[in-house]
Design a protein around this motif. Structure first.
Motif, mmCIF file in Angstrom:
data_model
loop_
_atom_site.group_PDB
_atom_site.id
_atom_site.type_symbol
_atom_site.label_atom_id
_atom_site.label_comp_id
_atom_site.label_asym_id
_atom_site.label_seq_id
_atom_site.Cartn_x
_atom_site.Cartn_y
_atom_site.Cartn_z
ATOM 1 N N LEU A 72 66.037 6.837 143.627
ATOM 2 C CA LEU A 72 67.148 6.472 144.492
ATOM 3 C C LEU A 72 67.728 7.720 145.150
ATOM 4 N N PHE A 73 68.317 7.530 146.320
ATOM 5 C CA PHE A 73 69.066 8.601 146.959
ATOM 6 C C PHE A 73 70.518 8.579 146.475
ATOM 7 N N HIS A 74 71.048 9.797 146.300
ATOM 8 C CA HIS A 74 72.474 9.973 146.048
ATOM 9 C C HIS A 74 72.992 10.982 147.067
ATOM 10 N N GLN A 75 74.246 10.826 147.447
ATOM 11 C CA GLN A 75 74.818 11.677 148.484
ATOM 12 C C GLN A 75 76.085 12.365 147.992
ATOM 13 N N HIS A 76 76.284 13.567 148.499
ATOM 14 C CA HIS A 76 77.548 14.290 148.310
ATOM 15 C C HIS A 76 77.917 14.934 149.637
ATOM 16 N N LEU B 3 76.034 16.956 154.500
ATOM 17 C CA LEU B 3 75.626 15.817 153.688
ATOM 18 C C LEU B 3 74.444 16.240 152.833
ATOM 19 N N PHE B 4 74.575 16.091 151.529
ATOM 20 C CA PHE B 4 73.499 16.396 150.592
ATOM 21 C C PHE B 4 72.814 15.092 150.207
ATOM 22 N N MET B 5 71.521 15.008 150.548
ATOM 23 C CA MET B 5 70.697 13.859 150.176
ATOM 24 C C MET B 5 69.831 14.279 148.994
ATOM 25 N N THR B 6 70.148 13.747 147.830
ATOM 26 C CA THR B 6 69.428 14.092 146.603
ATOM 27 C C THR B 6 68.561 12.910 146.196
ATOM 28 N N GLY B 7 67.288 13.175 145.910
ATOM 29 C CA GLY B 7 66.402 12.093 145.515
ATOM 30 C C GLY B 7 65.163 12.609 144.812
ATOM 31 N N SER B 8 64.285 11.694 144.467
ATOM 32 C CA SER B 8 63.024 12.040 143.822
ATOM 33 C C SER B 8 61.959 12.313 144.877
ATOM 34 N N ALA B 9 60.853 12.921 144.446
ATOM 35 C CA ALA B 9 59.738 13.140 145.359
ATOM 36 C C ALA B 9 59.257 11.811 145.941
ATOM 37 N N LYS B 10 59.220 10.791 145.115
ATOM 38 C CA LYS B 10 58.708 9.492 145.560
ATOM 39 C C LYS B 10 59.574 8.891 146.653
ATOM 40 N N ASP C 142 74.138 6.077 144.689
ATOM 41 C CA ASP C 142 75.474 6.452 145.147
ATOM 42 C C ASP C 142 75.319 7.076 146.534
ATOM 43 N N ALA C 143 75.036 6.234 147.523
ATOM 44 C CA ALA C 143 74.738 6.723 148.863
ATOM 45 C C ALA C 143 75.056 5.656 149.897
#
Length: 217
Positions: A144-148, A154-161, A203-204
């Motif tokens: 899943l993507f999470h944002q801050h 904007l920080f888009m944090t997620g997995s490689a997949k 959380d995005a």
């Protein structure tokens, strides 16, 4: 796909951070905060290069991929009135456990960097045919993507997949945007979305991605 980038290194205390930026600016790319959602407006070149950087983030789990665009001129077309601000974008793997509060200091320490050309194999692009959409909605799904938001970024944090499977949104805009023929007056431009119904947003907020060839500069 050959993608020219600049690789930077910045040290805070005992930790060194690797930051990757596009080698050339993305003048026709804006990311706009609307509080409830986000809008990205891109021309063909920006959509293609951002799609490449999105794919690069899937194979660069130790790097922050920074797309400077908050100072760009917005499109010349009329935009929604609830826009609050323009943002930069940083893509990063969740395993970094990066604290966005450190970003402003890291950004200020980035030097000229080292140019490099990254080759992304065409076969690495995920298509709809190989995405398990049903599995995305399982409670156990962690891709899943999470944002801050911090320092106008904007920080888009997620997995490689999840990065690998969603890069197609930007490449679709680059491929289909210029020749798009509207079939309904409410949809005059080619667009796509990172949508909550797709099972990729934790959380995005949703991101609406739209092709645009109307720019003030």
């Amino acid at each position: 796909m050959r993608l020219p980038v600049i690789i930077h290194h910045a040290r805070l205390g005992a930790t060194e951070f690797k930051v990757i930026r596009p080698a050339q600016p993305l003048p026709h790319a804006v990311l706009i905060d609307h509080d409830r959602h986000l809008d990205a407006y891109l021309d063909q070149d920006a959509a293609r290069r951002i799609g490449g950087l999105w794919r690069l983030s899937a194979t660069s789990p130790r790097a922050l991929i920074h797309l400077p665009m908050r100072g760009n001129q917005p499109p010349s077309r009329e935009l929604p009135e609830d826009a609050t601000r323009q943002l930069d974008l940083v893509l990063l793997h969740h395993s970094l456990q990066f604290a966005p509060a450190r970003w402003k200091e890291i950004r200020s320490r980035l030097g000229p960097g080292r140019p490099r050309t990254v080759t992304l194999p065409d076969s690495g692009l995920e298509s709809d045919a190989v995405v398990d959409h049903e599995a995305r909605h399982y409670q156990e799904n962690r891709d899943l993507f999470h944002q801050h938001l911090h320092a106008e970024t904007l920080f888009m944090t997620g997995s490689a997949k999840v990065f690998r499977e969603t890069a197609r949104h930007f490449l679709d805009v680059a491929r289909n945007g210029p020749g798009y023929v509207p079939i309904h007056p409410n949809y005059p431009y080619f667009c796509t979305e990172l949508h909550s119904n797709d099972g990729i947003l934790g959380d995005a907020r949703e991101i609406h991605i739209e092709y645009c060839n109307e720019w003030t500069s």
